[in-house]
Design a protein around this motif. Structure first.
Motif, PDB file in Angstrom:
ATOM      1  N   ASP A  72       0.825  -1.209   0.000  1.00  0.00           N
ATOM      2  CA  ASP A  72       0.000   0.000   0.000  1.00  0.00           C
ATOM      3  C   ASP A  72       0.863   1.264   0.000  1.00  0.00           C
ATOM      4  O   ASP A  72       0.517   2.248  -0.657  1.00  0.00           O
ATOM      5  CB  ASP A  72      -0.955  -0.009   1.193  1.00  0.00           C
ATOM      6  CG  ASP A  72      -1.998  -1.103   1.080  1.00  0.00           C
ATOM      7  OD1 ASP A  72      -2.248  -1.590  -0.051  1.00  0.00           O
ATOM      8  OD2 ASP A  72      -2.555  -1.483   2.119  1.00  0.00           O
ATOM      9  N   SER A  98       1.960   1.823  -3.452  1.00  0.00           N
ATOM     10  CA  SER A  98       0.876   2.398  -4.263  1.00  0.00           C
ATOM     11  C   SER A  98       0.766   3.904  -4.054  1.00  0.00           C
ATOM     12  O   SER A  98       0.554   4.651  -5.002  1.00  0.00           O
ATOM     13  CB  SER A  98      -0.460   1.730  -3.924  1.00  0.00           C
ATOM     14  OG  SER A  98      -0.483   0.408  -4.394  1.00  0.00           O
ATOM     15  N   LYS A 155       1.681   6.754  -6.902  1.00  0.00           N
ATOM     16  CA  LYS A 155       0.664   7.781  -7.198  1.00  0.00           C
ATOM     17  C   LYS A 155       1.303   9.162  -7.113  1.00  0.00           C
ATOM     18  O   LYS A 155       1.118   9.998  -8.004  1.00  0.00           O
ATOM     19  CB  LYS A 155      -0.513   7.654  -6.219  1.00  0.00           C
ATOM     20  CG  LYS A 155      -1.532   8.767  -6.296  1.00  0.00           C
ATOM     21  CD  LYS A 155      -2.329   8.715  -7.561  1.00  0.00           C
ATOM     22  CE  LYS A 155      -3.425   9.775  -7.523  1.00  0.00           C
ATOM     23  NZ  LYS A 155      -3.827  10.186  -8.844  1.00  0.00           N
ATOM     24  N   ALA A 200      -4.177   4.112  -7.821  1.00  0.00           N
ATOM     25  CA  ALA A 200      -4.045   3.052  -6.818  1.00  0.00           C
ATOM     26  C   ALA A 200      -5.057   1.947  -7.117  1.00  0.00           C
ATOM     27  O   ALA A 200      -6.066   2.179  -7.792  1.00  0.00           O
ATOM     28  CB  ALA A 200      -4.285   3.624  -5.427  1.00  0.00           C
ATOM     29  N   GLN A 232       2.337  -3.219 -13.680  1.00  0.00           N
ATOM     30  CA  GLN A 232       2.062  -2.610 -12.374  1.00  0.00           C
ATOM     31  C   GLN A 232       1.671  -3.667 -11.344  1.00  0.00           C
ATOM     32  O   GLN A 232       2.108  -3.608 -10.189  1.00  0.00           O
ATOM     33  CB  GLN A 232       0.970  -1.537 -12.502  1.00  0.00           C
ATOM     34  CG  GLN A 232       1.413  -0.311 -13.261  1.00  0.00           C
ATOM     35  CD  GLN A 232       2.661   0.334 -12.686  1.00  0.00           C
ATOM     36  OE1 GLN A 232       2.802   0.500 -11.480  1.00  0.00           O
ATOM     37  NE2 GLN A 232       3.589   0.682 -13.560  1.00  0.00           N
ATOM     38  N   ASN A 274       3.718  -4.415  -7.949  1.00  0.00           N
ATOM     39  CA  ASN A 274       3.038  -4.410  -6.648  1.00  0.00           C
ATOM     40  C   ASN A 274       3.306  -5.697  -5.876  1.00  0.00           C
ATOM     41  O   ASN A 274       3.571  -5.672  -4.670  1.00  0.00           O
ATOM     42  CB  ASN A 274       1.530  -4.228  -6.826  1.00  0.00           C
ATOM     43  CG  ASN A 274       1.159  -2.845  -7.292  1.00  0.00           C
ATOM     44  OD1 ASN A 274       1.942  -1.910  -7.246  1.00  0.00           O
ATOM     45  ND2 ASN A 274      -0.074  -2.706  -7.764  1.00  0.00           N
TER      46      ASN A 274
END
Length: 162
Positions: A19, A22, A26, A33, A138, A142
């Protein structure tokens, strides 16, 4: 009980790392996100027999979908962390190594590619999105960060609770 505590801490920590990544991407690259409200919407429609959607954004919103999606996100992170003591052995939690954590992290990208994206209307490996390769890249990044987070969080957990 110790294995459970270390696994839960590791899973939460790795999910927090994902997180944080993310939020960073951003801020740095203006990349959106993940939409955990859509995950919650998808899950909330399941008791009504709806497992597949043309596009999850068009499905009827469900009260509490955001909380459900975020809760599922962290629960799934904990469950994926549970793969490490299961596959690498419980001793991995006492002496975490990077290799198994990265392998598990990268392997978990199969869940969005093969289950979540198709079920929510994005297609297998996001092939129905505007930029499938970008979406896949992406997702892979992640989940690689998640793997790094598994390793770092396991070391922190070992230090705190070991």
């Amino acid at each position: 009980m110790k294995i459970l505590l270390l696994t839960v801490f590791t899973g939460i920590g790795a999910t927090l790392a994902m997180d944080a990544w993310s939020l960073l991407r951003k801020a740095l690259f203006d990349l959106s996100a993940p939409r955990f409200d859509w995950v919650g919407r998808w899950l909330a429609h399941m008791p009504y027999g709806r497992f597949w959607h043309i596009h999850i954004a068009d499905a009827a919103p469900i009260r509490g979908e955001q909380a459900l999606g975020w809760s599922a996100h962290y629960l799934i992170g904990i469950l994926f962390a549970g793969l490490l003591p299961l596959l690498a052995g419980p001793s991995w939690l006492d002496q975490p190594t990077l290799g198994p954590a990265l392998i598990i992290g990268v392997a978990t990208v199969a869940a969005p590619f093969l289950i979540m994206q198709p079920a929510m209307g994005a297609g297998l490996a996001a092939r129905h999105t505007a930029h499938p390769w970008h979406a896949c890249w992406q997702s892979l990044l992640n989940h690689t960060v998640f793997g790094l987070g598994l390793f770092v969080s396991a070391w922190i957990a070992k230090t705190l609770f070991g």
